[in-house]
Write an enzyme that holds these catalytic residues in place. Structure first.
Site, short mmCIF file in Angstrom:
data_model
loop_
_atom_site.label_atom_id
_atom_site.label_comp_id
_atom_site.label_asym_id
_atom_site.label_seq_id
_atom_site.Cartn_x
_atom_site.Cartn_y
_atom_site.Cartn_z
N ALA A 1 -14.53 -35.50 -7.24
CA ALA A 1 -15.84 -36.08 -7.52
C ALA A 1 -15.69 -37.50 -8.06
CB ALA A 1 -16.61 -35.21 -8.51
N GLY B 1 -18.48 -40.11 31.66
CA GLY B 1 -19.77 -40.57 32.17
C GLY B 1 -20.92 -39.86 31.47
N THR C 1 -13.28 -47.83 3.48
CA THR C 1 -13.70 -48.33 4.79
C THR C 1 -12.64 -49.25 5.40
OG1 THR C 1 -14.76 -50.30 3.88
CG2 THR C 1 -16.12 -48.30 4.04
N SER C 2 -12.79 -49.52 6.69
CA SER C 2 -11.87 -50.45 7.35
C SER C 2 -11.89 -51.82 6.67
CB SER C 2 -12.25 -50.60 8.83
OG SER C 2 -11.99 -49.40 9.54
N ILE D 1 -19.78 -35.47 -1.87
CA ILE D 1 -18.59 -34.81 -2.38
C ILE D 1 -18.19 -33.66 -1.45
CG2 ILE D 1 -17.54 -33.66 -4.35
CD1 ILE D 1 -18.31 -36.67 -4.70
N THR D 2 -17.03 -33.80 -0.83
CA THR D 2 -16.55 -32.81 0.13
C THR D 2 -16.33 -31.46 -0.53
OG1 THR D 2 -15.47 -34.54 1.43
CG2 THR D 2 -14.71 -32.28 1.77
N GLN E 1 -8.50 -47.02 39.80
CA GLN E 1 -7.64 -47.77 38.88
C GLN E 1 -8.34 -48.12 37.57
OE1 GLN E 1 -6.02 -51.07 41.15
NE2 GLN E 1 -4.18 -49.89 41.63
N GLU F 1 -12.04 -42.51 2.54
CA GLU F 1 -10.74 -42.96 2.01
C GLU F 1 -10.65 -44.49 2.03
OE1 GLU F 1 -8.97 -40.84 0.61
OE2 GLU F 1 -9.58 -38.97 1.50
#
Length: 385
Positions: free
Chosen positions: A121, A340, A366-367, A154-155, A280, A364
């Site tokens: 938490a 598709g 952000t980027s 909270i997971t 291709q 965890e």
């Protein structure tokens, strides 16, 4: 772990994932619930404690071994990993990194066995990627601590038996130095868990807000005892660094699944009288995804080796988390493109993984936070202006 034993563990987990969990993915997504028999099977396999020390009932896997295990677990719905991820990761590691011997002895065996489900938490409505700004407070009252505040996303909160709660215990200290961690059992008066969140993806993995209204816990609930007072931020960062490599490995596992789904579809789907794999431009999409997967796997394994050796516990975890989470998103997007119109339909695996993959670029750290961490670590004071 002995190499032969570890190989056997990987084989068992791979069989469990592909034979028992993969066929249930659509049901888990639709019902937003992990079947009880899957949860029990994971518990019996030791998956609730694979990263925890053997002395406390865990498997004691190294980061390098854990990464390989996560490749297997990542092949299916991420809600499987989420079920026991916090026990092994950020919640269990709170005690491993900062707990007293008494706290470890009391809680880790139960966490490792799956008897206890732990939640981490930390995140708040106004403190996400920068947890140093959290506002949940705790103050001492005699031989107790009183906690007030709120946590968000909270997971496992709706299922948790204990919460690792981060709260500000010294309001006058610098932001990163006045935070402590508390063990708060579910059911403690004043602790309320809100209804589970309705998310974009990762159904079957539950998150929820958690509220603390004059929640009282004894002195013994302070993680690390007096030595842990105001050291919660450092504890959290140590746990999150491990978690970044952990999540990166999960992304690689999902990328492998997406490549497999893309290849199988391209081999069988026909258009203009030919299988689309003969075009291709479709081949190019598959080649790009395989290259991304291959690079992600190598990056994660290198970061895991350095983490185990203690030579890189900051830049490496951030680099691999940044790359792997962005990588799997690209692979998921290509998988939908290859399918598709079918890739946009509910009930098709790549549509579900497309929704699931989006979260990896957020939690965890952000980027964008990973970019900041990496740049500041390399540039030092220059990056601070």
């Amino acid at each position: 772990m002995d190499a032969a034993d570890f190989s056997a563990v990987l084989s068992e987990v791979r069989r469990f994932v592909r034979e028992r969990v993969v066929p249930l993915e659509a049901e888990i997504d639709e019902k937003d619930e992990m079947p009880a028999d899957i949860r029990e099977a994971a518990r019996k396999m030791g998956l609730f404690g694979f990263a925890l020390p053997e002395e406390y009932g865990g498997l004691g896997l190294s980061m390098y071994e854990e990464a390989q295990l996560m490749f297997e677990l990542g092949y299916t719905t991420p809600s499987l990993r989420s079920m026991f991820g916090t026990n092994n990761g950020i919640a269990g590691h709170v005690l491993m990194v900062g707990g007293t011997e008494e706290q470890k002895a009391q809680w880790l065996p139960k966490i490792a066995s799956g008897e206890v489900l732990a939640s981490f938490a930390l995140t708040e409505p106004d403190a996400g990627s920068d947890p140093s700004t959290l506002t949940t407070k705790a103050y001492r009252d005699g031989d107790e601590w009183v906690i007030n505040g709120a946590k968000r996303y909270i997971t496992n909160a709706p299922l948790a038996d204990v919460f690792m709660v981060f709260a500000r215990t010294d309001p006058d200290a610098p932001r990163t130095r006045g935070i402590s961690t508390f063990l708060v059992p579910a059911g403690t008066p004043g602790l309320t868990v809100a209804p589970k969140d309705h998310k974009m993806g990762q159904f079957g993995a539950w998150t929820a807000d958690v509220y603390f209204d004059d929640v009282r816990v004894p002195d013994s609930a302070l993680v690390g005892g007096e030595d842990g007072l105001n050291r919660g931020f450092a504890t959290a960062m140590g746990c999150i660094a491990h978690g970044r490599v952990h999540i990166s490995s999960l992304c690689v596992g999902m990328a492998e699944r997406l490549v497999d789904e893309s290849v199988e579809y391209a081999r069988t789907r026909r258009q203009s009288g030919r299988v689309i794999g003969s075009f291709q431009l479709v081949q190019g999409l598959i080649a790009d995804s395989m290259t991304d997967y291959y690079a992600g796997r190598a990056t994660v394994l290198e970061a895991a080796r350095a983490f185990d050796a203690g030579t890189d516990t900051k830049i490496g975890p951030s680099c691999t988390k940044y790359f792997a989470s962005e990588m799997v998103w690209r692979v998921a997007d290509r998988a939908v493109q290859i399918h598709g119109g079918a890739g946009y339909m509910r009930g098709v695996a790549v549509e579900r993984f497309y929704r699931d993959a989006r979260l990896f670029r957020i939690y965890e750290g952000t980027s964008q936070i990973q970019q900041v961490i990496i740049a500041k670590a390399l540039l030092g004071e220059v990056a601070r202006g």
